[in-house]
Write a protein that holds these residues in place. Structure first.
Motif, PDB file in Angstrom:
ATOM      1  N   UNK A   1       0.884  -1.216  -0.085  1.00 49.12           N
ATOM      2  CA  UNK A   1       0.108   0.008   0.005  1.00 49.12           C
ATOM      3  C   UNK A   1       1.176   1.409  -0.057  1.00 49.12           C
ATOM      4  N   UNK A   2       1.921   1.164   0.724  1.00 43.90           N
ATOM      5  CA  UNK A   2       2.843   2.299   0.675  1.00 43.90           C
ATOM      6  C   UNK A   2       3.368   2.448  -0.789  1.00 43.90           C
ATOM      7  N   UNK A   3       3.925   1.621  -1.415  1.00 45.13           N
ATOM      8  CA  UNK A   3       4.429   1.648  -2.776  1.00 45.13           C
ATOM      9  C   UNK A   3       3.435   2.006  -3.872  1.00 45.13           C
ATOM     10  N   UNK A   4       2.308   1.278  -3.779  1.00 44.93           N
ATOM     11  CA  UNK A   4       1.316   1.494  -4.844  1.00 44.93           C
ATOM     12  C   UNK A   4       0.341   2.741  -4.582  1.00 44.93           C
ATOM     13  N   UNK A   5       0.038   3.274  -3.378  1.00 39.10           N
ATOM     14  CA  UNK A   5      -0.872   4.363  -3.182  1.00 39.10           C
ATOM     15  C   UNK A   5      -0.230   5.514  -2.584  1.00 39.10           C
ATOM     16  N   UNK A   6       1.097   5.270  -2.100  1.00 37.64           N
ATOM     17  CA  UNK A   6       1.516   6.286  -1.147  1.00 37.64           C
ATOM     18  C   UNK A   6       0.764   6.773  -0.129  1.00 37.64           C
ATOM     19  N   UNK A   7       0.400   5.862   0.511  1.00 43.59           N
ATOM     20  CA  UNK A   7      -0.341   5.966   1.874  1.00 43.59           C
ATOM     21  C   UNK A   7       0.848   5.679   2.888  1.00 43.59           C
ATOM     22  N   UNK A   8       0.906   6.673   4.113  1.00 44.11           N
ATOM     23  CA  UNK A   8       1.947   6.299   5.133  1.00 44.11           C
ATOM     24  C   UNK A   8       1.458   5.456   5.989  1.00 44.11           C
ATOM     25  N   UNK A   9       2.249   4.646   6.245  1.00 45.17           N
ATOM     26  CA  UNK A   9       1.908   3.431   7.239  1.00 45.17           C
ATOM     27  C   UNK A   9       2.568   4.154   8.676  1.00 45.17           C
ATOM     28  N   UNK A  10       2.051   4.560   9.937  1.00 47.54           N
ATOM     29  CA  UNK A  10       2.732   4.787  11.055  1.00 47.54           C
ATOM     30  C   UNK A  10       3.303   3.491  11.850  1.00 47.54           C
ATOM     31  N   UNK A  11       4.518   3.343  12.003  1.00 50.94           N
ATOM     32  CA  UNK A  11       4.711   2.015  12.751  1.00 50.94           C
ATOM     33  C   UNK A  11       5.435   0.996  11.976  1.00 50.94           C
ATOM     34  N   UNK A  12       5.577   1.257  10.778  1.00 54.35           N
ATOM     35  CA  UNK A  12       6.165   0.013  10.003  1.00 54.35           C
ATOM     36  C   UNK A  12       7.542   0.155   9.987  1.00 54.35           C
ATOM     37  N   UNK A  13       8.235  -0.923  10.240  1.00 51.79           N
ATOM     38  CA  UNK A  13       9.513  -0.971  10.377  1.00 51.79           C
ATOM     39  C   UNK A  13      10.193  -0.566   8.910  1.00 51.79           C
ATOM     40  N   UNK A  14      11.511  -0.046   9.122  1.00 45.01           N
ATOM     41  CA  UNK A  14      12.104   0.100   7.887  1.00 45.01           C
ATOM     42  C   UNK A  14      12.373  -0.954   7.280  1.00 45.01           C
ATOM     43  N   UNK A  15      12.689  -1.372   6.049  1.00 47.91           N
ATOM     44  CA  UNK A  15      13.206  -2.486   5.433  1.00 47.91           C
ATOM     45  C   UNK A  15      12.977  -2.278   3.690  1.00 47.91           C
ATOM     46  N   UNK A  16      13.464  -3.483   3.184  1.00 47.21           N
ATOM     47  CA  UNK A  16      13.163  -3.500   1.622  1.00 47.21           C
ATOM     48  C   UNK A  16      12.114  -3.030   1.186  1.00 47.21           C
ATOM     49  N   UNK A  17      11.689  -2.304   0.144  1.00 44.29           N
ATOM     50  CA  UNK A  17      10.435  -1.955  -0.114  1.00 44.29           C
ATOM     51  C   UNK A  17       9.654  -3.108  -0.919  1.00 44.29           C
ATOM     52  N   UNK A  18       8.638  -3.033  -1.140  1.00 43.11           N
ATOM     53  CA  UNK A  18       7.739  -3.872  -2.082  1.00 43.11           C
ATOM     54  C   UNK A  18       6.587  -3.390  -2.632  1.00 43.11           C
ATOM     55  N   UNK A  19       6.287  -3.683  -3.866  1.00 40.19           N
ATOM     56  CA  UNK A  19       6.899  -4.445  -5.012  1.00 40.19           C
ATOM     57  C   UNK A  19       7.782  -3.731  -5.817  1.00 40.19           C
ATOM     58  N   UNK A  20       7.751  -2.348  -5.609  1.00 41.44           N
ATOM     59  CA  UNK A  20       8.513  -1.577  -6.918  1.00 41.44           C
ATOM     60  C   UNK A  20       9.953  -1.609  -6.812  1.00 41.44           C
TER      61      UNK A  20
END
Lengths: 395, 157
Positions: free
Chosen positions: B111-130
């Motif tokens: 959802x972060x990658x495809x819609x640009x919605x920010x997700x609070x509390x999501x740990x950093x790490x490799x993006x998916x799927x772009x």
């Protein structure tokens, strides 16, 4: 000794699909795994919004080469729900038969891959030879070995003749014989058991917490199967056991899949028996009324879900796909913890991550005359057998 | 559809503001529209008390002025509850649900990658799927996004 980080993939001989693991090791032991996915992302959801429902069936069928029927069935039944269409009985049974044939080919394929990953290539050769029986049946029923194109909105596109139904039953008998042998191999072959027992442990609690699905979840004691819990097609008219195992390891996952094969044979037999003559499709208007629906389907690898939102036109507003492997990513990362690097291939293979295969016709070009001809599978097979016979290798 | 009606009444009993926002579409399918600010309490209640122990996936929707987010929750008996919230497009932020469902991390990254919605509390790490070199501020599943946007940006580079 300090920690070592080893990158595996995105292109690596042990992986059949592009994915990138970075594995942190302490000596031989895996302490942490990071996974980068997305190398196969093709923008299918966006593409579906730009095309009609009918075109989308064929796009979504190509999400995966192995569970193609899973994705197309899941999509059409979701759209049928929005359109308020009840499909004919016979179509439901045909979808069920193709679905189970697909499960058989997928599980046999997996058994071969699992054998291959642990160096048991005889098992790989055996299962893939037997898999040809079901592939040929699928080809006769649908016209294709993969990407069957049997579904349409409102039913199925091809009927199965009486003779073909008989042939399916004969093949199922042959496959059942072979599967009994594989059950024997899985339960008595000590090398196989030594190699798989206690590898890739995922406790029941962890499986529930991380949301493991399909055979991966069922091998950790999760008693869930969409075919029974949320029946679609003709699954509410047949009886079958949901195979649950408590080994919690790769061995358990093997047992679940092998025993599920036996259930698949039984489902096909019941479907053939229960089927009555009748129409196979109902007409559905090209424009689907505005609405939304959520569809679930038990694919060979676990639950496949589709969400479709329509806006009253002939193109969907939104199509969302969640293939089973994505739900099993978190569990597999959990399974890898504290195992040896050498166990990584079989642990990853044991969730049966999706990869696609097969070319059915070949375009052969004669370089001298620049003429081309198309060879179908049967003639190619005959050609190869003759070619080897001339060189002294015949069976 | 007795069970479905029971679930509906049970939710209304606990959250009276949801009266009229619950739709039982068919056997085993319930749709609920929850106000953005009440998401936490309803979500928690459904998981802890109503038996929705599985999260099938999270669907993102572009609905013009807002983004829709549907949490598809499932029970052991096959009942699916589609819990929908709407997030204003101007400042799209949602809270992560990985404390309830660790497996949801992939759905949220998507959802972060495809819609640009920010997700609070999501740990950093490799993006998916772009891919890693995907230009910023390009969110392909938004309705106003066209592949041409991308070509222009890529050419500039």
């Amino acid at each position: 000794m300090g920690k070592v980080i080893i990158p595996i993939g995105p292109q690596h001989p042990a992986l059949k699909e592009p994915e990138s693991f970075s594995v942190t090791l302490e000596g031989e032991k895996i302490v942490d795994v990071n996974l980068r996915l997305g190398y196969n992302h093709r923008g299918i959801e966006k593409a579906c919004e730009e095309r009609t429902y009918i075109q989308d069936i064929y796009i979504l069928e190509r999400v995966c080469g192995i569970c193609s029927h899973s994705h197309s069935t899941c999509f059409v039944q979701t759209v049928e729900e929005i359109a308020g269409v009840e499909i004919p009985e016979r179509a439901k049974y045909i979808r069920t038969i193709v679905a189970e044939l697909e499960r058989i080919h997928s599980h046999l394929l997996w058994l071969g891959v699992a054998g291959h990953e642990i160096g048991f290539d005889t098992l790989f050769m055996y299962t893939w030879r037997d898999r040809e029986i079901v592939m040929m049946i699928l080809k006769k029923v649908t016209g294709n070995r993969v990407n069957y194109g049997i579904n349409t909105i409102g039913g199925v596109r091809r009927d199965i003749s009486q003779e073909l139904l008989k042939e399916i039953l004969t093949s199922v008998d042959a496959l059942e014989e072979r599967t009994k042998y594989y059950i024997q191999v899985a339960t008595q072959e000590t090398t196989l058991m030594n190699r798989l027992l206690n590898v890739g442990k995922l406790s029941h609690e962890d499986a529930v917490l991380t949301g493991a699905i399909g055979p991966t979840g069922r091998a950790s004691g999760i008693d869930s199967d969409t075919r029974r819990d949320d029946p679609y097609a003709a699954y509410d008219k047949v009886t079958f056991k949901v195979i649950v195992d408590n080994h919690n390891d790769v061995y358990g996952r093997t047992l679940v899949r092998v025993l599920e094969l036996m259930e698949a044979y039984s489902i096909i037999r019941q479907s053939v028996q229960n089927m009555t003559e009748g129409p196979i499709t109902v007409k559905v208007p090209r424009k689907i009324p505005a609405g939304e629906a959520f569809g679930r389907y038990e694919a060979p690898r676990g639950e496949d879900v589709h969400y479709v939102k329509s806006n009253g036109t002939e193109k969907p507003e939104r199509v969302k796909v969640r293939a089973p492997t994505l739900a099993n990513i978190k569990p597999v990362l959990k399974m890898l913890e504290n195992y040896n690097l050498a166990d990584l291939p079989i642990i990853v293979a044991a969730i049966d991550p999706c990869f696609s295969c097969t070319d059915r016709t070949l375009l052969i070009k004669d370089k001298k005359s620049n003429k081309s001809k198309i060879m179908d599978w049967e003639s190619l097979r005959k050609y190869s057998i003759e070619w080897y016979k001339k060189r002294g290798i015949g069976f | 559809m007795i069970k479905e009606e029971e679930i509906k009444q049970e939710i209304i009993k606990n959250f009276s503001y949801l009266d009229g926002k619950i739709r039982v579409q068919r056997v085993r399918r319930i749709f609920v529209d929850v106000p953005y600010e009440n998401f936490d309490e309803v979500f928690k209640h459904l998981i802890k008390n109503t038996g929705f122990e599985m999260l099938c996936t999270i669907t993102g929707l572009d609905e013009g002025a807002t983004f829709g987010l549907i949490y598809h929750l499932a029970r052991k008996d096959g009942i699916v509850l589609n819990l929908k919230i709407n997030v204003p497009k101007a400042n799209p932020i949602i809270k992560t649900v990985i404390n309830y469902f660790p497996g949801a991390i992939m759905y949220e990254r998507e959802i972060v990658d495809l819609f640009g919605i920010k997700v609070e509390g999501l740990p950093s790490g490799a993006r998916y799927p772009l891919p890693d070199n995907w230009p910023i501020d390009e969110y392909p599943l938004r309705k106003d996004w066209k592949p041409e946007n991308l070509n222009q940006k890529m050419e500039k580079k």
